[in-house]
Design a protein around this motif. Structure first.
Motif, PDB file in Angstrom:
ATOM      1  N   PRO A 147       0.832  -1.210   0.000  1.00  0.00           N
ATOM      2  CA  PRO A 147       0.000   0.000   0.000  1.00  0.00           C
ATOM      3  C   PRO A 147       0.865   1.258   0.000  1.00  0.00           C
ATOM      4  O   PRO A 147       1.964   1.269   0.563  1.00  0.00           O
ATOM      5  CB  PRO A 147      -0.785  -0.116   1.318  1.00  0.00           C
ATOM      6  CG  PRO A 147      -0.743  -1.564   1.673  1.00  0.00           C
ATOM      7  CD  PRO A 147       0.578  -2.061   1.166  1.00  0.00           C
ATOM      8  N   THR A 148       0.361   2.311  -0.624  1.00  0.00           N
ATOM      9  CA  THR A 148       1.035   3.611  -0.594  1.00  0.00           C
ATOM     10  C   THR A 148       0.071   4.667  -0.064  1.00  0.00           C
ATOM     11  O   THR A 148      -1.120   4.635  -0.371  1.00  0.00           O
ATOM     12  CB  THR A 148       1.559   4.031  -1.980  1.00  0.00           C
ATOM     13  OG1 THR A 148       0.465   4.001  -2.900  1.00  0.00           O
ATOM     14  CG2 THR A 148       2.634   3.091  -2.473  1.00  0.00           C
ATOM     15  N   PHE A 149       0.611   5.586   0.695  1.00  0.00           N
ATOM     16  CA  PHE A 149      -0.191   6.639   1.302  1.00  0.00           C
ATOM     17  C   PHE A 149      -0.804   7.538   0.229  1.00  0.00           C
ATOM     18  O   PHE A 149      -0.138   7.898  -0.748  1.00  0.00           O
ATOM     19  CB  PHE A 149       0.678   7.460   2.249  1.00  0.00           C
ATOM     20  CG  PHE A 149       0.034   8.715   2.738  1.00  0.00           C
ATOM     21  CD1 PHE A 149       0.381   9.946   2.205  1.00  0.00           C
ATOM     22  CD2 PHE A 149      -0.926   8.660   3.725  1.00  0.00           C
ATOM     23  CE1 PHE A 149      -0.216  11.112   2.660  1.00  0.00           C
ATOM     24  CE2 PHE A 149      -1.524   9.811   4.187  1.00  0.00           C
ATOM     25  CZ  PHE A 149      -1.168  11.041   3.649  1.00  0.00           C
ATOM     26  N   LEU A 150      -2.061   7.897   0.450  1.00  0.00           N
ATOM     27  CA  LEU A 150      -2.757   8.735  -0.525  1.00  0.00           C
ATOM     28  C   LEU A 150      -3.091  10.113   0.054  1.00  0.00           C
ATOM     29  O   LEU A 150      -2.686  11.140  -0.466  1.00  0.00           O
ATOM     30  CB  LEU A 150      -4.035   8.025  -0.962  1.00  0.00           C
ATOM     31  CG  LEU A 150      -4.815   8.581  -2.140  1.00  0.00           C
ATOM     32  CD1 LEU A 150      -3.952   8.652  -3.378  1.00  0.00           C
ATOM     33  CD2 LEU A 150      -6.049   7.714  -2.395  1.00  0.00           C
ATOM     34  N   ILE A 151      -3.820  10.127   1.159  1.00  0.00           N
ATOM     35  CA  ILE A 151      -4.273  11.376   1.742  1.00  0.00           C
ATOM     36  C   ILE A 151      -4.696  11.113   3.182  1.00  0.00           C
ATOM     37  O   ILE A 151      -5.036   9.983   3.532  1.00  0.00           O
ATOM     38  CB  ILE A 151      -5.444  11.988   0.921  1.00  0.00           C
ATOM     39  CG1 ILE A 151      -5.729  13.435   1.333  1.00  0.00           C
ATOM     40  CG2 ILE A 151      -6.689  11.112   1.015  1.00  0.00           C
ATOM     41  CD1 ILE A 151      -6.701  14.136   0.383  1.00  0.00           C
ATOM     42  N   SER A 152      -4.644  12.155   4.018  1.00  0.00           N
ATOM     43  CA  SER A 152      -5.019  11.983   5.415  1.00  0.00           C
ATOM     44  C   SER A 152      -5.843  13.171   5.888  1.00  0.00           C
ATOM     45  O   SER A 152      -5.929  14.205   5.210  1.00  0.00           O
ATOM     46  CB  SER A 152      -3.777  11.828   6.291  1.00  0.00           C
ATOM     47  OG  SER A 152      -2.968  12.999   6.215  1.00  0.00           O
ATOM     48  N   ILE A 153      -6.436  13.011   7.071  1.00  0.00           N
ATOM     49  CA  ILE A 153      -7.198  14.093   7.666  1.00  0.00           C
ATOM     50  C   ILE A 153      -7.162  13.969   9.177  1.00  0.00           C
ATOM     51  O   ILE A 153      -7.285  12.870   9.721  1.00  0.00           O
ATOM     52  CB  ILE A 153      -8.660  14.121   7.146  1.00  0.00           C
ATOM     53  CG1 ILE A 153      -9.385  15.381   7.628  1.00  0.00           C
ATOM     54  CG2 ILE A 153      -9.418  12.866   7.552  1.00  0.00           C
ATOM     55  CD1 ILE A 153     -10.708  15.629   6.917  1.00  0.00           C
ATOM     56  N   SER A 154      -6.982  15.095   9.831  1.00  0.00           N
ATOM     57  CA  SER A 154      -7.020  15.150  11.273  1.00  0.00           C
ATOM     58  C   SER A 154      -8.466  15.352  11.733  1.00  0.00           C
ATOM     59  O   SER A 154      -9.276  15.921  10.998  1.00  0.00           O
ATOM     60  CB  SER A 154      -6.159  16.315  11.762  1.00  0.00           C
ATOM     61  OG  SER A 154      -6.438  16.630  13.103  1.00  0.00           O
ATOM     62  N   SER A 155      -8.747  14.914  12.959  1.00  0.00           N
ATOM     63  CA  SER A 155     -10.123  15.034  13.461  1.00  0.00           C
ATOM     64  C   SER A 155     -10.550  16.475  13.723  1.00  0.00           C
ATOM     65  O   SER A 155     -11.725  16.741  13.949  1.00  0.00           O
ATOM     66  CB  SER A 155     -10.272  14.217  14.747  1.00  0.00           C
ATOM     67  OG  SER A 155      -9.392  14.690  15.728  1.00  0.00           O
ATOM     68  N   ILE A 156      -9.613  17.405  13.676  1.00  0.00           N
ATOM     69  CA  ILE A 156      -9.995  18.807  13.883  1.00  0.00           C
ATOM     70  C   ILE A 156     -10.486  19.439  12.578  1.00  0.00           C
ATOM     71  O   ILE A 156     -10.935  20.588  12.565  1.00  0.00           O
ATOM     72  CB  ILE A 156      -8.825  19.637  14.460  1.00  0.00           C
ATOM     73  CG1 ILE A 156      -7.640  19.669  13.492  1.00  0.00           C
ATOM     74  CG2 ILE A 156      -8.414  19.092  15.814  1.00  0.00           C
ATOM     75  CD1 ILE A 156      -6.527  20.607  13.942  1.00  0.00           C
ATOM     76  N   LYS A 157     -10.384  18.695  11.495  1.00  0.00           N
ATOM     77  CA  LYS A 157     -10.849  19.194  10.206  1.00  0.00           C
ATOM     78  C   LYS A 157     -12.029  18.363   9.727  1.00  0.00           C
ATOM     79  O   LYS A 157     -12.261  17.244  10.202  1.00  0.00           O
ATOM     80  CB  LYS A 157      -9.733  19.100   9.169  1.00  0.00           C
ATOM     81  CG  LYS A 157      -8.560  20.033   9.408  1.00  0.00           C
ATOM     82  CD  LYS A 157      -7.595  19.944   8.234  1.00  0.00           C
ATOM     83  CE  LYS A 157      -6.534  21.014   8.340  1.00  0.00           C
ATOM     84  NZ  LYS A 157      -5.637  20.999   7.167  1.00  0.00           N
TER      85      LYS A 157
END
Lengths: 113, 112
Positions: B44-54
């Protein structure tokens, strides 16, 4: 180019054999992980390590052990392979900071006959 | 108890249309979410992330939306391309744990 290298792409072993899966990373990452991937079950964490000579159990550690003698190398050991350990094994690494993305190796497809 | 679930094993869309991949979680302590893409015979390769504050994070054609009250996140790919055909894994982590919990994956097929 960053790299996580797993020593074997395909491996076939007999029931009861001791199996070593090797993983090396060249990114100076503190964290290293072993996952297995099975159809319908996603990626499940077996063991992980935050530092040399440190190890923590993941969600499915039974039947496995690990070794981390050097920062760049993390080995997964199947003490006595069984058929239900036939799976795709994925090694990953990351920096120590929390919520860091993982860098994965290409995987080792292990078949235990 | 599976803490991260991707209820759709597969999704097929036409090239140029939007792909929406969904992920649900049960652990309210999760505070960081990631999407990985996996091609056959590769890791697997990283695509995108999000923090819980957003509630939204965008990177080119990829946007991740987070609905904390519903414990649900989704990955939108617009426009979809045949090269996007892969297995997509949703993952979640907590700040203290240092490890990620993965979903089962969704196989996306983009038809030319």
């Amino acid at each position: 180019d960053v790299k996580v290298t797993q020593s074997s792409r395909y491996l076939v072993k007999r029931t009861g054999e001791k199996v070593f899966l090797e993983c090396v990373q060249d990114m100076d990452h503190e964290n290293m992980f072993w996952y297995r991937q099975d159809p319908g079950l996603g990626l499940r964490l077996i063991y992980f390590s935050y530092d040399v000579k440190m190890k923590e159990k993941g969600d499915i550690p039974e039947g496995y052990s690990v070794s981390r003698e050097k920062k760049e190398r993390f080995s997964l050991i199947l003490e006595s392979a069984s058929t239900n350990q036939t799976s795709m094994y994925l090694c990953a690494s990351s920096f120590r900071q929390t919520n860091e993305k993982l860098f994965f190796g290409s995987g080792t497809q292990l078949s235990v006959l | 108890d599976q803490q991260v679930k991707q209820n759709s094993p597969s999704l097929s869309v036409q090239e140029g249309r939007i792909s929406i991949l969904n992920c649900d979680y049960t652990n309210s302590m999760f505070d960081y979410f990631l999407w990985y893409k996996k091609y056959p015979a590769e890791g697997p390769t990283f695509l995108i992330s999000i923090s819980s504050i957003k509630d939204k994070n965008e990177d080119g054609r990829f946007t991740v939306f987070l609905n904390k009250s519903a414990k649900h996140l989704s990955l939108h790919i617009v426009p979809s391309q045949p090269g996007d055909s892969a297995v997509y894994f949703c993952a979640a982590s907590t700040a203290n744990a240092g490890k990620s919990t993965f979903g089962d994956g969704t196989t996306l097929t983009v038809k030319p």
